[in-house]
Write a protein that holds these residues in place. Structure first.
Motif, PDB file in Angstrom:
ATOM      1  N   TRP A 288       0.808  -1.104  -0.002  1.00 26.25           N
ATOM      2  CA  TRP A 288       0.103  -0.081  -0.015  1.00 26.25           C
ATOM      3  C   TRP A 288       0.835   1.401  -0.076  1.00 26.25           C
ATOM      4  O   TRP A 288       0.363   2.259  -0.543  1.00 26.25           O
ATOM      5  CB  TRP A 288      -1.085  -0.078   1.145  1.00 26.25           C
ATOM      6  CG  TRP A 288      -0.092   0.252   2.570  1.00 26.25           C
ATOM      7  CD1 TRP A 288       0.301  -0.659   3.199  1.00 26.25           C
ATOM      8  CD2 TRP A 288      -0.287   1.260   3.389  1.00 26.25           C
ATOM      9  NE1 TRP A 288       0.796  -0.170   4.304  1.00 26.25           N
ATOM     10  CE2 TRP A 288       0.298   1.074   4.386  1.00 26.25           C
ATOM     11  CE3 TRP A 288      -0.811   2.701   3.172  1.00 26.25           C
ATOM     12  CZ2 TRP A 288       0.673   1.895   5.537  1.00 26.25           C
ATOM     13  CZ3 TRP A 288      -0.671   3.429   4.205  1.00 26.25           C
ATOM     14  CH2 TRP A 288       0.290   3.109   5.575  1.00 26.25           C
ATOM     15  N   ALA A 289       2.050   1.222   0.541  1.00 29.40           N
ATOM     16  CA  ALA A 289       2.974   2.307   0.460  1.00 29.40           C
ATOM     17  C   ALA A 289       3.572   2.617  -0.868  1.00 29.40           C
ATOM     18  O   ALA A 289       3.606   3.562  -1.341  1.00 29.40           O
ATOM     19  CB  ALA A 289       4.055   2.218   1.690  1.00 29.40           C
ATOM     20  N   GLN A 290       3.695   1.434  -1.556  1.00 29.05           N
ATOM     21  CA  GLN A 290       4.268   1.547  -2.986  1.00 29.05           C
ATOM     22  C   GLN A 290       3.202   2.059  -3.890  1.00 29.05           C
ATOM     23  O   GLN A 290       3.419   2.980  -4.721  1.00 29.05           O
ATOM     24  CB  GLN A 290       4.609   0.118  -3.589  1.00 29.05           C
ATOM     25  CG  GLN A 290       5.739  -0.468  -2.896  1.00 29.05           C
ATOM     26  CD  GLN A 290       5.947  -1.999  -3.503  1.00 29.05           C
ATOM     27  OE1 GLN A 290       6.153  -1.813  -4.738  1.00 29.05           O
ATOM     28  NE2 GLN A 290       6.105  -2.877  -2.861  1.00 29.05           N
ATOM     29  N   GLU A 291       1.968   1.637  -3.672  1.00 25.84           N
ATOM     30  CA  GLU A 291       0.915   2.279  -4.332  1.00 25.84           C
ATOM     31  C   GLU A 291       0.797   3.975  -4.008  1.00 25.84           C
ATOM     32  O   GLU A 291       0.619   4.658  -4.902  1.00 25.84           O
ATOM     33  CB  GLU A 291      -0.552   1.857  -3.889  1.00 25.84           C
ATOM     34  CG  GLU A 291      -0.471   0.543  -4.372  1.00 25.84           C
ATOM     35  CD  GLU A 291      -1.757  -0.564  -4.028  1.00 25.84           C
ATOM     36  OE1 GLU A 291      -1.894  -1.566  -4.410  1.00 25.84           O
ATOM     37  OE2 GLU A 291      -2.618   0.225  -3.379  1.00 25.84           O
ATOM     38  N   ALA A 292       0.901   4.507  -2.841  1.00 27.84           N
ATOM     39  CA  ALA A 292       0.933   5.816  -2.480  1.00 27.84           C
ATOM     40  C   ALA A 292       1.925   6.579  -3.138  1.00 27.84           C
ATOM     41  O   ALA A 292       2.027   7.820  -3.882  1.00 27.84           O
ATOM     42  CB  ALA A 292       1.107   5.935  -0.991  1.00 27.84           C
ATOM     43  N   ASP A 293       3.369   5.776  -3.240  1.00 29.68           N
ATOM     44  CA  ASP A 293       4.459   6.503  -4.115  1.00 29.68           C
ATOM     45  C   ASP A 293       4.349   6.711  -5.501  1.00 29.68           C
ATOM     46  O   ASP A 293       4.834   7.607  -6.032  1.00 29.68           O
ATOM     47  CB  ASP A 293       5.693   5.663  -3.534  1.00 29.68           C
ATOM     48  CG  ASP A 293       6.192   5.680  -2.034  1.00 29.68           C
ATOM     49  OD1 ASP A 293       6.981   4.828  -1.652  1.00 29.68           O
ATOM     50  OD2 ASP A 293       5.726   6.871  -1.478  1.00 29.68           O
ATOM     51  N   ALA A 294       3.458   5.855  -6.009  1.00 31.61           N
ATOM     52  CA  ALA A 294       3.294   5.650  -7.388  1.00 31.61           C
ATOM     53  C   ALA A 294       2.470   6.985  -7.826  1.00 31.61           C
ATOM     54  O   ALA A 294       2.461   7.485  -9.043  1.00 31.61           O
ATOM     55  CB  ALA A 294       2.418   4.529  -7.780  1.00 31.61           C
ATOM     56  N   THR A 295       1.755   7.878  -6.904  1.00 37.44           N
ATOM     57  CA  THR A 295       1.061   8.800  -7.242  1.00 37.44           C
ATOM     58  C   THR A 295       1.969  10.003  -7.499  1.00 37.44           C
ATOM     59  O   THR A 295       2.648  10.417  -6.223  1.00 37.44           O
ATOM     60  CB  THR A 295      -0.141   9.241  -5.974  1.00 37.44           C
ATOM     61  OG1 THR A 295       0.442   9.339  -5.014  1.00 37.44           O
ATOM     62  CG2 THR A 295      -1.003   8.216  -6.241  1.00 37.44           C
ATOM     63  N   ALA A 296       2.025  10.693  -8.544  1.00 39.91           N
ATOM     64  CA  ALA A 296       3.043  11.592  -8.897  1.00 39.91           C
ATOM     65  C   ALA A 296       2.412  12.942  -8.444  1.00 39.91           C
ATOM     66  O   ALA A 296       3.379  13.848  -8.753  1.00 39.91           O
ATOM     67  CB  ALA A 296       3.688  11.422 -10.291  1.00 39.91           C
ATOM     68  N   ALA A 297       1.352  13.283  -7.944  1.00 39.78           N
ATOM     69  CA  ALA A 297       0.776  14.669  -7.925  1.00 39.78           C
ATOM     70  C   ALA A 297       0.458  14.809  -6.276  1.00 39.78           C
ATOM     71  O   ALA A 297       0.348  13.919  -5.460  1.00 39.78           O
ATOM     72  CB  ALA A 297      -0.343  14.726  -8.775  1.00 39.78           C
ATOM     73  N   THR A 298       0.740  16.145  -5.849  1.00 40.92           N
ATOM     74  CA  THR A 298       0.464  16.678  -4.581  1.00 40.92           C
ATOM     75  C   THR A 298      -0.539  17.712  -4.468  1.00 40.92           C
ATOM     76  O   THR A 298      -0.592  18.569  -5.448  1.00 40.92           O
ATOM     77  CB  THR A 298       1.488  16.660  -3.488  1.00 40.92           C
ATOM     78  OG1 THR A 298       2.225  17.853  -4.195  1.00 40.92           O
ATOM     79  CG2 THR A 298       2.619  15.610  -3.749  1.00 40.92           C
ATOM     80  N   VAL A 299      -1.511  17.748  -3.403  1.00 41.41           N
ATOM     81  CA  VAL A 299      -2.279  19.001  -3.770  1.00 41.41           C
ATOM     82  C   VAL A 299      -1.976  19.618  -1.894  1.00 41.41           C
ATOM     83  O   VAL A 299      -1.686  18.705  -1.311  1.00 41.41           O
ATOM     84  CB  VAL A 299      -3.921  18.678  -3.717  1.00 41.41           C
ATOM     85  CG1 VAL A 299      -4.067  18.240  -5.276  1.00 41.41           C
ATOM     86  CG2 VAL A 299      -4.357  17.546  -2.634  1.00 41.41           C
ATOM     87  N   ASP A 300      -2.336  20.606  -1.758  1.00 41.00           N
ATOM     88  CA  ASP A 300      -2.329  21.690  -0.600  1.00 41.00           C
ATOM     89  C   ASP A 300      -3.786  21.565   0.036  1.00 41.00           C
ATOM     90  O   ASP A 300      -4.577  21.971  -0.617  1.00 41.00           O
ATOM     91  CB  ASP A 300      -1.832  22.972  -0.637  1.00 41.00           C
ATOM     92  CG  ASP A 300      -1.508  23.496   0.850  1.00 41.00           C
ATOM     93  OD1 ASP A 300      -2.521  24.028   1.274  1.00 41.00           O
ATOM     94  OD2 ASP A 300      -0.861  23.336   1.535  1.00 41.00           O
ATOM     95  N   ILE A 301      -4.021  20.861   1.370  1.00 41.26           N
ATOM     96  CA  ILE A 301      -5.153  20.989   1.872  1.00 41.26           C
ATOM     97  C   ILE A 301      -4.824  21.536   3.294  1.00 41.26           C
ATOM     98  O   ILE A 301      -4.235  20.954   4.125  1.00 41.26           O
ATOM     99  CB  ILE A 301      -5.817  19.464   2.124  1.00 41.26           C
ATOM    100  CG1 ILE A 301      -6.346  19.236   0.714  1.00 41.26           C
ATOM    101  CG2 ILE A 301      -7.483  19.707   2.944  1.00 41.26           C
ATOM    102  CD1 ILE A 301      -6.759  17.854   0.480  1.00 41.26           C
ATOM    103  N   ALA A 302      -5.239  22.783   3.623  1.00 45.29           N
ATOM    104  CA  ALA A 302      -5.092  23.470   4.878  1.00 45.29           C
ATOM    105  C   ALA A 302      -3.501  23.177   5.234  1.00 45.29           C
ATOM    106  O   ALA A 302      -3.343  23.074   6.557  1.00 45.29           O
ATOM    107  CB  ALA A 302      -6.198  22.899   5.898  1.00 45.29           C
ATOM    108  N   GLY A 303      -2.452  23.414   4.474  1.00 45.47           N
ATOM    109  CA  GLY A 303      -1.286  23.468   4.883  1.00 45.47           C
ATOM    110  C   GLY A 303      -0.815  21.868   4.927  1.00 45.47           C
ATOM    111  O   GLY A 303       0.556  21.851   5.066  1.00 45.47           O
ATOM    112  N   HIS A 304      -1.354  21.027   4.467  1.00 44.83           N
ATOM    113  CA  HIS A 304      -0.904  19.560   4.439  1.00 44.83           C
ATOM    114  C   HIS A 304      -0.946  19.434   2.900  1.00 44.83           C
ATOM    115  O   HIS A 304      -1.630  19.546   1.922  1.00 44.83           O
ATOM    116  CB  HIS A 304      -2.087  18.647   5.037  1.00 44.83           C
ATOM    117  CG  HIS A 304      -2.428  18.922   6.347  1.00 44.83           C
ATOM    118  ND1 HIS A 304      -1.647  18.140   7.647  1.00 44.83           N
ATOM    119  CD2 HIS A 304      -3.269  19.504   7.051  1.00 44.83           C
ATOM    120  CE1 HIS A 304      -2.367  18.482   8.695  1.00 44.83           C
ATOM    121  NE2 HIS A 304      -3.111  19.336   8.355  1.00 44.83           N
ATOM    122  N   SER A 305       0.545  18.787   2.669  1.00 43.39           N
ATOM    123  CA  SER A 305       1.020  18.206   1.404  1.00 43.39           C
ATOM    124  C   SER A 305       0.291  16.797   1.423  1.00 43.39           C
ATOM    125  O   SER A 305       1.010  15.891   1.791  1.00 43.39           O
ATOM    126  CB  SER A 305       2.316  18.450   1.402  1.00 43.39           C
ATOM    127  OG  SER A 305       2.616  17.892  -0.216  1.00 43.39           O
TER     128      SER A 305
END
Length: 355
Positions: A46-63
């Motif tokens: 499940w951590a590998q799958e999370a790393d595979a997402t290449a995008a990030t968004v900002d939500i209330a200061g959280h990346s």
């Protein structure tokens, strides 16, 4: 003759150095390859799958990591229905066309309601120790709602597993453990209140636990709704006859809870609208409420305990569930296909003043 010997000696030395360098490079490449393999083995899937997402968004200061090119990265909870229709043309969007999204501030800028276009849920309602349920609810909440007493000393909890296949938040799985309560402002009449909620399809509860398997769902739930969400692997799969949800312990990564249910044969395809609401304490310390309206396109239920298997392990969620002293399963709900609109929380006082 002497110079020729010196040149030969130099070439031999150079060849030895080159051979040594080649061996060193091979060792380095081998070490690098071994390291990569070991890291891949050590990292949970499940951590590998999370790393595979290449995008990030900002939500209330959280990346927050999100699916690259997914709905959330592109539209932040406000995708045009034309986009949904183009990407998944077999989804019936007629209900959503009658709903209006509004920009809201819920700890971050978003849109309410949040749309869930194609989903599956299964729920088992069990009896539980009434005193323990009361202990787990904050005093401020208890002043407005209480656990429904189904018979002396026993209340009710709902264990619900969701697979959100396609929604404004992309896709994720979620487990909800909730106390069944009366509606704020209404008397708690135990079984009579339960029958009333069942007839009106307007259910109320207090959420105890809400693990999810994406960081996007966790942050939105904690920041926006002040709900008890945490991130952990939740695997969903189906067989010919069963649906299976496996929840791992967030600390150890080991399997903790398995929720396996029967696919019921006699399923109604007559659309049914259900409202599920919760009462909790908002970020400002005041009582708040939130709700989701669901359009259930296929659904069935029974009270056969053999339709449900809830297996507990040694993790924190299992320990928590065991403390509730679950008893008889009262109802099983099988909803293989539903849509939902989740509304941003509002002050409870505002709702009570309108009634």
């Amino acid at each position: 003759m002497g110079r020729a010997l010196m040149n030969l000696s130099t070439r031999i030395t150079t060849m030895k150095q080159f051979a040594e360098l080649t061996k060193r490079l091979k060792r380095q490449r081998t070490a690098l390859l071994v390291g990569v393999i070991l890291n891949a083995v050590a990292m949970p899937s499940w951590a590998q799958e999370a790393d595979a997402t290449a995008a990030t968004v900002d939500i209330a200061g959280h990346s927050v990591p999100v699916k690259a090119g997914g709905l959330y990265q592109r539209f932040h909870s406000n995708p045009p229905l034309s986009v949904i229709a183009a990407e998944v043309p077999d989804i019936d969007l007629s209900w959503f066309r009658g709903l209006q999204k509004t920009k809201v501030d819920m700890g971050f800028e978003s849109y309410s309601p949040n749309f869930y276009y194609r989903n599956t849920r299964v729920t088992a309602v069990f009896t539980a120790d009434l005193d323990r349920l009361r202990e787990l609810m904050p005093t401020e909440v208890l002043e407005q709602v209480q656990p429904l007493q189904i018979w002396p000393g026993r209340g009710l909890v709902a264990f619900t597993a969701y697979a959100y296949h396609y929604c404004d938040n992309d896709s994720y799985n979620e487990i909800a453990l909730s106390i069944v309560t009366n509606k704020p402002g209404n008397a708690n009449l135990g079984p009579i209140s339960l029958v009333g909620q069942s007839l009106s399809k307007d259910f109320w509860g207090y959420v105890l636990k809400l693990p999810v398997n994406t960081e996007l769902a966790r942050v939105r739930g904690v920041v926006g709704y002040n709900l008890p969400k945490w991130l952990t692997p939740i695997d969903y799969r189906e067989t010919d006859k069963r649906l299976v949800f496996e929840i791992a312990d967030s600390e150890t990564g080991k399997l903790d809870v398995t929720f396996e249910v029967e696919k019921l044969a006699e399923v109604s395809t007559e659309p049914e609208w259900v409202t599920n609401s919760f009462t909790n304490i908002g970020h400002d310390g005041e009582l708040a409420y939130g709700y989701a309206v669901s359009r259930q396109m296929s659904h069935a239920s029974n009270s056969n305990a053999d339709s449900v298997s809830l297996k507990l392990g040694d993790g924190s969620l299992s320990t928590y569930i065991e403390s509730l002293k679950l008893g008889k399963m009262m109802k099983y709900e099988y909803v293989p296909d539903f849509q939902s609109a989740l509304y941003a929380p509002e002050p409870l006082a505002q709702m009570l003043s309108q009634e």
